[in-house]
Write a protein that holds these residues in place. Structure first.
Motif, PDB file in Angstrom:
ATOM      1  N   PHE A 297       0.813  -1.219   0.000  1.00 61.29           N
ATOM      2  CA  PHE A 297       0.000   0.000   0.000  1.00 61.29           C
ATOM      3  C   PHE A 297       0.849   1.273   0.000  1.00 61.29           C
ATOM      4  O   PHE A 297       0.332   2.357  -0.202  1.00 61.29           O
ATOM      5  CB  PHE A 297      -0.931   0.000   1.205  1.00 61.29           C
ATOM      6  N   SER A 298       2.144   1.116   0.237  1.00 67.37           N
ATOM      7  CA  SER A 298       3.031   2.282   0.254  1.00 67.37           C
ATOM      8  C   SER A 298       3.915   2.358  -0.992  1.00 67.37           C
ATOM      9  O   SER A 298       4.710   3.291  -1.134  1.00 67.37           O
ATOM     10  CB  SER A 298       3.933   2.223   1.500  1.00 67.37           C
TER      11      SER A 298
ATOM     12  N   ALA B 253      -4.036   4.547  -1.942  1.00 66.14           N
ATOM     13  CA  ALA B 253      -5.358   5.173  -1.804  1.00 66.14           C
ATOM     14  C   ALA B 253      -5.421   6.474  -2.594  1.00 66.14           C
ATOM     15  O   ALA B 253      -6.408   6.751  -3.286  1.00 66.14           O
ATOM     16  CB  ALA B 253      -5.654   5.441  -0.326  1.00 66.14           C
TER      17      ALA B 253
ATOM     18  N   GLN C 123       0.695   8.585   2.887  1.00 73.91           N
ATOM     19  CA  GLN C 123       0.583   7.131   2.975  1.00 73.91           C
ATOM     20  C   GLN C 123      -0.748   6.762   3.632  1.00 73.91           C
ATOM     21  O   GLN C 123      -1.184   7.450   4.550  1.00 73.91           O
ATOM     22  CB  GLN C 123       1.741   6.540   3.798  1.00 73.91           C
ATOM     23  N   PRO C 124      -1.415   5.732   3.160  1.00 73.28           N
ATOM     24  CA  PRO C 124      -1.052   4.793   2.103  1.00 73.28           C
ATOM     25  C   PRO C 124      -1.252   5.407   0.712  1.00 73.28           C
ATOM     26  O   PRO C 124      -2.369   5.800   0.365  1.00 73.28           O
ATOM     27  CB  PRO C 124      -2.003   3.620   2.326  1.00 73.28           C
TER      28      PRO C 124
ATOM     29  N   SER D  94      -8.473   2.106   1.876  1.00 75.85           N
ATOM     30  CA  SER D  94      -8.242   2.250   3.314  1.00 75.85           C
ATOM     31  C   SER D  94      -8.792   1.062   4.088  1.00 75.85           C
ATOM     32  O   SER D  94      -8.129   0.538   4.991  1.00 75.85           O
ATOM     33  CB  SER D  94      -8.880   3.555   3.819  1.00 75.85           C
TER      34      SER D  94
ATOM     35  N   LEU E 139      -6.604  -1.887   3.287  1.00 71.06           N
ATOM     36  CA  LEU E 139      -5.334  -1.798   3.998  1.00 71.06           C
ATOM     37  C   LEU E 139      -5.472  -2.270   5.440  1.00 71.06           C
ATOM     38  O   LEU E 139      -4.644  -3.034   5.933  1.00 71.06           O
ATOM     39  CB  LEU E 139      -4.824  -0.356   3.984  1.00 71.06           C
TER      40      LEU E 139
ATOM     41  N   SER F   6      -2.068   5.975  10.482  1.00 73.19           N
ATOM     42  CA  SER F   6      -1.915   7.037   9.480  1.00 73.19           C
ATOM     43  C   SER F   6      -3.114   7.047   8.547  1.00 73.19           C
ATOM     44  O   SER F   6      -3.599   8.116   8.150  1.00 73.19           O
ATOM     45  CB  SER F   6      -0.628   6.814   8.678  1.00 73.19           C
ATOM     46  N   THR F   7      -3.615   5.864   8.197  1.00 73.58           N
ATOM     47  CA  THR F   7      -4.804   5.756   7.352  1.00 73.58           C
ATOM     48  C   THR F   7      -6.014   6.367   8.039  1.00 73.58           C
ATOM     49  O   THR F   7      -6.754   7.166   7.455  1.00 73.58           O
ATOM     50  CB  THR F   7      -5.088   4.283   7.019  1.00 73.58           C
TER      51      THR F   7
END
Length: 485
Positions: free
Chosen positions: A37-38, A280, A276-277, A296, A299, A121-122
């Motif tokens: 995802f990154s 998305a 990040q991610p 999201s 993830l 973070s998401t």
């Protein structure tokens, strides 16, 4: 392996046996986690399309060699369980074997921290209090999650493995949808503009670009040895190798597609600036807000599944090492459900401690990603070195000259690749690895004293001194600001 250990392993195997599909799901589940995802942002920060293609070719070929190494070792040395750790010990002795076990375990724990950072973070996109996943609120919620998973896992490894298979299927859906949508929305002009990845078009500049992606590729491929780690649960020994290679090839195709297609969607500068991610943000630029929401959710499911798999693998390595008298006896303890409960406690404690350290990091996700990758390199190098040693000494190849030549080439390429990764990681993360390795030696000293044995042989003492000197330099670098986290 001692007779006592073999008996214990046999009892566990007879109680819990996993088929090929479940083992493959564990390999895929171990690798498809936070890293995929990154990928768009991490690759865009380092290179363009051409560098990415070369990087995935190098990483794919190198990791495939490692996958073949684990496949070969699983078949030729079926008595060795827990994969990475067991191979290092058999090939190079007890202390290098201990370093491999401890480093692999620490790598898994640090990787688990990166999962929690990325989840928060998401969520932080909608709840500002979580920030980039490294605020006090984010860390506190993550710690609660760590121990919630801990208590679920101690209910039984088999149940957790079944959950992981379901999660693996569920999390692949948004990623596959991402690949399909970006294939349809492919912008040739954007792709062409991103091809070189910079103004300089020299071989030297391209080499530096590719080199800068190597720790990222290691991070996303961590888990290629997943089936080998679960050797003692396999229904059939040959399924270990099959699951390793099958899972690897599937994941390689997915990772490369996610990376390359992103270059046909946004400019390199736009990819670099994504939160990040980053997957998305890429999908949102094509289909709108629902794309970011889908990714999201995917993830969070993906990362929680990977966290489960890696917690199991980390505890398994400590447990089997203790059964083999290479870790302190207290790590042998199992509960009534057959879960290695003391090893799980140590794992959850280290994850909690590293989560606390992220409060002081400038970029918690990148720091944990690179440290996790660096810690895994020594165990991988020793496993590849053991496979090379077997072919050079003809151990098990007395009447198989053709197979020996093939395995010799594969093992040699795996050794070269892992050595290159250590070079690509750079001195900073090598020293940070020593900061973790050196204190871990306390467990080795405890183990030797429990057995009434001399703590270090002369060769082991040299290795210990190297680790301590590296740790001292690393701590000095942190204190002076030369090394930053």
């Amino acid at each position: 392996m001692s007779q006592h250990t073999s008996g214990a392993v046999a009892q566990t195997s007879s109680a819990q046996k996993l088929p090929l599909l479940t083992l493959t799901a564990m390999v895929v589940g171990s690798m498809v986690g936070a890293g995929v995802f990154s990928l768009p942002r991490n690759f865009a920060q380092a290179t363009g399309v051409l560098g990415a293609l070369i990087a995935w070719t190098v990483a794919g070929a190198g990791m495939l060699m490692l996958a073949f190494v684990f496949q070969t070792l699983a078949v030729r040395k079926p008595e060795l369980n827990a994969g990475v750790y067991a191979y290092a010990k058999a090939g190079f002795g007890e202390f290098p074997g201990f370093f491999s076990a401890f480093g692999y375990w620490a790598s898994a724990c640090v990787g688990n921290v990166s999962y929690w950072v990325l989840i928060k973070s998401t969520v932080g996109a909608a709840v500002p209090g979580f920030g980039e996943g490294d605020t006090l609120l984010a860390v506190a919620v993550s710690v609660v999650g760590v121990w919630a998973f801990h208590f679920m896992i101690v209910r039984g490894v088999k149940e957790a493995a079944a959950i992981n298979k379901i999660v693996t299927i569920a999390k692949l859906v948004p990623l596959l949808l991402f690949v399909v949508i970006l294939t349809v929305a492919f912008k040739a002009d954007v792709f062409g503009a991103n091809f070189w990845g910079g103004q300089q078009r020299s071989a030297g500049a391209l080499f530096e670009q590719v080199k800068a992606t190597m720790l990222v590729t290691v991070f996303v491929f961590l888990g290629v040895e997943g089936a080998s780690v679960y050797s003692r649960y396999a229904r059939r020994r040959e399924d270990v190798g099959r699951a390793t290679v099958l899972g690897f090839l599937s994941v390689l195709a997915l990772f490369a597609s996610v990376t390359i297609l992103s270059y046909a969607t946004l400019s390199k500068a736009e990819l670099t600036g994504l939160r990040q991610p980053s997957v998305a943000g890429v999908l949102e630029s094509v289909v709108g807000g629902w794309g970011a929401a889908l990714i999201s959710v995917g993830l969070i499911v993906s990362v929680l599944g990977a966290y489960l798999a890696w917690t199991l693998m980390a505890a398994e390595v400590l447990f089997v090492a203790a059964r083999d008298d290479d870790m302190p006896a207290f790590l042998k303890r199992e509960n009534r459900q057959g879960a290695p409960v003391t090893a799980l406690v140590m794992t959850s404690v280290l994850v909690t401690a590293v989560l606390a350290i992220t409060l002081f990091s400038d970029d918690a996700f990148t720091f944990t990603l690179k440290l996790c990758s660096s810690l895994s390199l020594v165990p991988y190098l020793l496993a590849a070195g053991y496979a090379l040693k077997l072919t050079l000494t003809r151990d098990g190849y007395e009447r198989e000259a053709r197979a020996r030549r093939k395995d010799l080439v594969v093992a040699a390429l795996a050794v070269v690749y892992t050595a290159f990764l250590i070079f690509a990681a750079g001195l900073e993360f090598l020293l940070l690895s020593f900061v973790i390795y050196a204190p871990g030696t306390i467990l080795f000293i405890i183990t030797r004293r429990e057995r009434g044995r001399r703590v270090f042989s002369p060769a082991e003492l040299v290795l210990f001194v190297v680790a301590v000197v590296g740790a001292v330099i690393g701590v000095a670098g942190l204190a002076s600001g030369l090394i930053t986290i």
